[in-house]
Design a protein around this motif. Sequence first.
Motif, PDB file in Angstrom:
ATOM      1  N   THR A 144       0.828  -1.209   0.000  1.00 39.40           N
ATOM      2  CA  THR A 144       0.000   0.000   0.000  1.00 39.40           C
ATOM      3  C   THR A 144       0.866   1.263   0.000  1.00 39.40           C
ATOM      4  O   THR A 144       2.030   1.227   0.405  1.00 39.40           O
ATOM      5  CB  THR A 144      -0.892   0.040   1.256  1.00 39.40           C
ATOM      6  OG1 THR A 144      -0.037   0.012   2.403  1.00 39.40           O
ATOM      7  CG2 THR A 144      -1.859  -1.131   1.297  1.00 39.40           C
ATOM      8  N   ILE A 145       0.256   2.353  -0.400  1.00 38.83           N
ATOM      9  CA  ILE A 145       0.989   3.626  -0.478  1.00 38.83           C
ATOM     10  C   ILE A 145       1.554   4.008   0.893  1.00 38.83           C
ATOM     11  O   ILE A 145       2.719   4.422   1.003  1.00 38.83           O
ATOM     12  CB  ILE A 145       0.068   4.741  -1.024  1.00 38.83           C
ATOM     13  CG1 ILE A 145      -0.337   4.431  -2.483  1.00 38.83           C
ATOM     14  CG2 ILE A 145       0.734   6.112  -0.931  1.00 38.83           C
ATOM     15  CD1 ILE A 145       0.810   4.178  -3.444  1.00 38.83           C
ATOM     16  N   GLY A 146       0.766   3.828   1.950  1.00 43.21           N
ATOM     17  CA  GLY A 146       1.263   4.188   3.287  1.00 43.21           C
ATOM     18  C   GLY A 146       2.503   3.390   3.659  1.00 43.21           C
ATOM     19  O   GLY A 146       3.469   3.926   4.206  1.00 43.21           O
ATOM     20  N   GLY A 147       2.478   2.106   3.349  1.00 39.00           N
ATOM     21  CA  GLY A 147       3.631   1.254   3.639  1.00 39.00           C
ATOM     22  C   GLY A 147       4.828   1.617   2.778  1.00 39.00           C
ATOM     23  O   GLY A 147       5.964   1.650   3.250  1.00 39.00           O
ATOM     24  N   LEU A 148       4.565   1.923   1.520  1.00 33.11           N
ATOM     25  CA  LEU A 148       5.670   2.287   0.611  1.00 33.11           C
ATOM     26  C   LEU A 148       6.322   3.593   1.064  1.00 33.11           C
ATOM     27  O   LEU A 148       7.537   3.749   1.014  1.00 33.11           O
ATOM     28  CB  LEU A 148       5.141   2.434  -0.823  1.00 33.11           C
ATOM     29  CG  LEU A 148       4.607   1.136  -1.454  1.00 33.11           C
ATOM     30  CD1 LEU A 148       3.741   1.445  -2.671  1.00 33.11           C
ATOM     31  CD2 LEU A 148       5.751   0.215  -1.845  1.00 33.11           C
ATOM     32  N   VAL A 149       5.484   4.541   1.519  1.00 32.49           N
ATOM     33  CA  VAL A 149       6.028   5.806   2.038  1.00 32.49           C
ATOM     34  C   VAL A 149       6.818   5.529   3.316  1.00 32.49           C
ATOM     35  O   VAL A 149       7.956   5.980   3.481  1.00 32.49           O
ATOM     36  CB  VAL A 149       4.893   6.818   2.317  1.00 32.49           C
ATOM     37  CG1 VAL A 149       5.416   8.032   3.071  1.00 32.49           C
ATOM     38  CG2 VAL A 149       4.223   7.260   1.011  1.00 32.49           C
ATOM     39  N   SER A 150       6.212   4.759   4.218  1.00 34.13           N
ATOM     40  CA  SER A 150       6.818   4.555   5.537  1.00 34.13           C
ATOM     41  C   SER A 150       8.100   3.746   5.483  1.00 34.13           C
ATOM     42  O   SER A 150       8.888   3.769   6.430  1.00 34.13           O
ATOM     43  CB  SER A 150       5.811   3.865   6.466  1.00 34.13           C
ATOM     44  OG  SER A 150       4.694   4.711   6.644  1.00 34.13           O
ATOM     45  N   THR A 151       8.298   3.002   4.381  1.00 33.78           N
ATOM     46  CA  THR A 151       9.537   2.223   4.249  1.00 33.78           C
ATOM     47  C   THR A 151      10.468   2.820   3.195  1.00 33.78           C
ATOM     48  O   THR A 151      11.486   2.224   2.873  1.00 33.78           O
ATOM     49  CB  THR A 151       9.218   0.766   3.859  1.00 33.78           C
ATOM     50  OG1 THR A 151       8.448   0.788   2.642  1.00 33.78           O
ATOM     51  CG2 THR A 151       8.421   0.061   4.944  1.00 33.78           C
ATOM     52  N   ILE A 201       8.888   9.791   5.986  1.00 38.16           N
ATOM     53  CA  ILE A 201       9.201   8.796   4.953  1.00 38.16           C
ATOM     54  C   ILE A 201      10.346   7.920   5.476  1.00 38.16           C
ATOM     55  O   ILE A 201      11.369   8.428   5.920  1.00 38.16           O
ATOM     56  CB  ILE A 201       9.626   9.474   3.627  1.00 38.16           C
ATOM     57  CG1 ILE A 201       8.488  10.332   3.069  1.00 38.16           C
ATOM     58  CG2 ILE A 201      10.047   8.423   2.600  1.00 38.16           C
ATOM     59  CD1 ILE A 201       8.915  11.239   1.922  1.00 38.16           C
ATOM     60  N   GLY A 202      10.150   6.630   5.434  1.00 33.76           N
ATOM     61  CA  GLY A 202      11.201   5.718   5.911  1.00 33.76           C
ATOM     62  C   GLY A 202      11.251   5.586   7.419  1.00 33.76           C
ATOM     63  O   GLY A 202      12.141   4.928   7.947  1.00 33.76           O
ATOM     64  N   ALA A 203      10.288   6.184   8.140  1.00 30.44           N
ATOM     65  CA  ALA A 203      10.295   6.094   9.608  1.00 30.44           C
ATOM     66  C   ALA A 203       9.657   4.797  10.098  1.00 30.44           C
ATOM     67  O   ALA A 203       9.623   4.533  11.298  1.00 30.44           O
ATOM     68  CB  ALA A 203       9.578   7.289  10.224  1.00 30.44           C
ATOM     69  N   GLU A 204       9.154   3.998   9.185  1.00 27.57           N
ATOM     70  CA  GLU A 204       8.586   2.680   9.513  1.00 27.57           C
ATOM     71  C   GLU A 204       7.479   2.775  10.576  1.00 27.57           C
ATOM     72  O   GLU A 204       7.334   1.895  11.424  1.00 27.57           O
ATOM     73  CB  GLU A 204       9.688   1.703   9.940  1.00 27.57           C
ATOM     74  CG  GLU A 204      10.749   1.511   8.855  1.00 27.57           C
ATOM     75  CD  GLU A 204      11.806   0.458   9.178  1.00 27.57           C
ATOM     76  OE1 GLU A 204      11.655  -0.268  10.163  1.00 27.57           O
ATOM     77  OE2 GLU A 204      12.787   0.379   8.422  1.00 27.57           O
ATOM     78  N   GLY A 205       6.725   3.856  10.526  1.00 27.25           N
ATOM     79  CA  GLY A 205       5.596   3.998  11.445  1.00 27.25           C
ATOM     80  C   GLY A 205       6.002   4.284  12.874  1.00 27.25           C
ATOM     81  O   GLY A 205       5.174   4.200  13.781  1.00 27.25           O
ATOM     82  N   HIS A 431      15.096  -2.439   2.005  1.00 30.17           N
ATOM     83  CA  HIS A 431      14.064  -3.199   2.724  1.00 30.17           C
ATOM     84  C   HIS A 431      13.772  -2.634   4.113  1.00 30.17           C
ATOM     85  O   HIS A 431      12.765  -2.991   4.714  1.00 30.17           O
ATOM     86  CB  HIS A 431      14.455  -4.673   2.833  1.00 30.17           C
ATOM     87  CG  HIS A 431      14.532  -5.363   1.494  1.00 30.17           C
ATOM     88  ND1 HIS A 431      15.124  -6.589   1.318  1.00 30.17           N
ATOM     89  CD2 HIS A 431      14.105  -4.982   0.269  1.00 30.17           C
ATOM     90  CE1 HIS A 431      15.041  -6.936   0.046  1.00 30.17           C
ATOM     91  NE2 HIS A 431      14.441  -5.967  -0.612  1.00 30.17           N
ATOM     92  N   GLY A 432      14.637  -1.794   4.637  1.00 33.35           N
ATOM     93  CA  GLY A 432      14.403  -1.187   5.954  1.00 33.35           C
ATOM     94  C   GLY A 432      15.039  -1.981   7.080  1.00 33.35           C
ATOM     95  O   GLY A 432      15.723  -2.987   6.869  1.00 33.35           O
ATOM     96  N   ILE A 433      14.769  -1.527   8.310  1.00 31.47           N
ATOM     97  CA  ILE A 433      15.372  -2.116   9.506  1.00 31.47           C
ATOM     98  C   ILE A 433      14.376  -3.027  10.221  1.00 31.47           C
ATOM     99  O   ILE A 433      14.689  -4.171  10.554  1.00 31.47           O
ATOM    100  CB  ILE A 433      15.855  -1.010  10.468  1.00 31.47           C
ATOM    101  CG1 ILE A 433      16.929  -0.128   9.787  1.00 31.47           C
ATOM    102  CG2 ILE A 433      16.387  -1.607  11.764  1.00 31.47           C
ATOM    103  CD1 ILE A 433      18.231  -0.810   9.446  1.00 31.47           C
TER     104      ILE A 433
END
Length: 475
Positions: A144-151, A201-205, A431-433
């Motif tokens: 989803t867009i929210g997940g793509l932004v957050s990662t 962006i990239g804060a992983e929520g 892929h993120g942390i």
Amino acid sequence: MNAPPPDLLNALADLLGPKGFTRDPVDMAPWLEDWRGRWRGAAAAMVSPATREEVAETVRLCAAARAPLVPQGGNTSMVGGATPDASGDAIILSLRRMRTIRDLDREASLAVCEAGVILSDLHDAAAASGRRFPLSLAAKGSATIGGLVSTNAGGTQVLRWGTMRGLVQGIEAVLPDGSLYDGLTPLKKDNRGYDLAQLLIGAEGTLGVVTAASLRLAPAIGSRVVAWVGLGSAGDALRLLRHLQAAVGDGVESFELIPASALELVLTHIAGTRAPLTTALPWHVLVEIVAPVAAPSPDKYVHAALHSALEIGIAQDAAIAASEAQAEDFWRLRESISEAEKKDGPAAKHDISVAVPDMPAFMEEAAAKVEAHYPGTRVNAFGHLGDGNVHFNVRAPIGATAAWVEAEGAAVSALVHDLVTAAGGSISAEHGIGQMKRDELARLGGAARIGALQAVKRAMDPHNIMNPGKLVPGI
Ligand code: MLT
Ligand code: ZN
């Protein structure tokens, strides 16, 4: 952190109604485990607000009760970023009911999407308006867009269009105290201090819940040339990239590196695939060069550039897709690497970056070190060479079972991460942390970086209710 008190659960149930609140174990089950089956958690409830106001009120209530929230989109994290811990105290905050594309402005080339919009739905909507959203990845049918932004998602078009950081023009989010930050206006210039959009962006929520984003669209593709090129070395691959960029400029949209071992895996395990070239070569690249609708086809330039690359010896062999079907076949080879590798046996997977010019030498030297240190292992490094990012996967010795990853995986990864850190690179390029790499980030991130991450997290989320246990070490 607290287990959510009954009062809070009752208030959330009243606020969100039966469609937006559940404690039913069967309803929640698919969202308690990540899609790779590596992390399993528990939750006190799952809430699915339908509007930003409902998200804000949900967060406000949870903040008052100090109840932890785990934001979740399509649940396609590669690093356990959207899976709650095992305590059962967390509330999953699903954004999947917020799936409206609020606006799609063809002239301005902008789309305003709610967080739960599925990536492939945005692709379809953009295409219907003669535009495209130039970010794609394997999980596009669920992500989803929210997940793509957050990662800060990447994919295979980062070379030309950047990651989500480059595509987000504005953001709307609910901050950890329940306040609504409305920064959706796509301002090209805005110097009011810290860039909150880029912080989220990239804060992983971990700093708030992204509820919508303004996204940059690109012109629709008028024509494309997809080529498969065989090379003698990874260094030649980088030379070829520069050669093509000099000839066709910005049109080089994708440039994916594929070692012979990865191609071999795909040909062995994926039905209906065949090698694009007859010559056996140690390295390959998949190149896509595009031109917008009104522009002439890049066909002629690409042919000439590949011809001269062959003449000067940067490239050893090349095939240009003669049809869209063949272009898709080439892409299928690239996109099947992870699946084929998985079918072949266990591997310790990595997602690393170094400076682009350093990557060819890094890959060669690091592979030699890892394979010498862990006899029988085979490095399969592939991917986004033009971004300085490869998936530096270390395959287990032949015949090893999944137990190999349990026994050796952490030590192998530590060695790879040590090498990449010594080269000035990153242990997580795309892929993120999440929860997977938090300890490695703590070990290798450096005091200044970790201290700053912790300070930001503590300032914005003093009660640590937003996605606790993810990304930020030591909190
Ligand atoms: C890719 O580029 O194919 C993916 O990011 C790699 C993966 O699935 O590990
Ligand atoms: Zn990738």
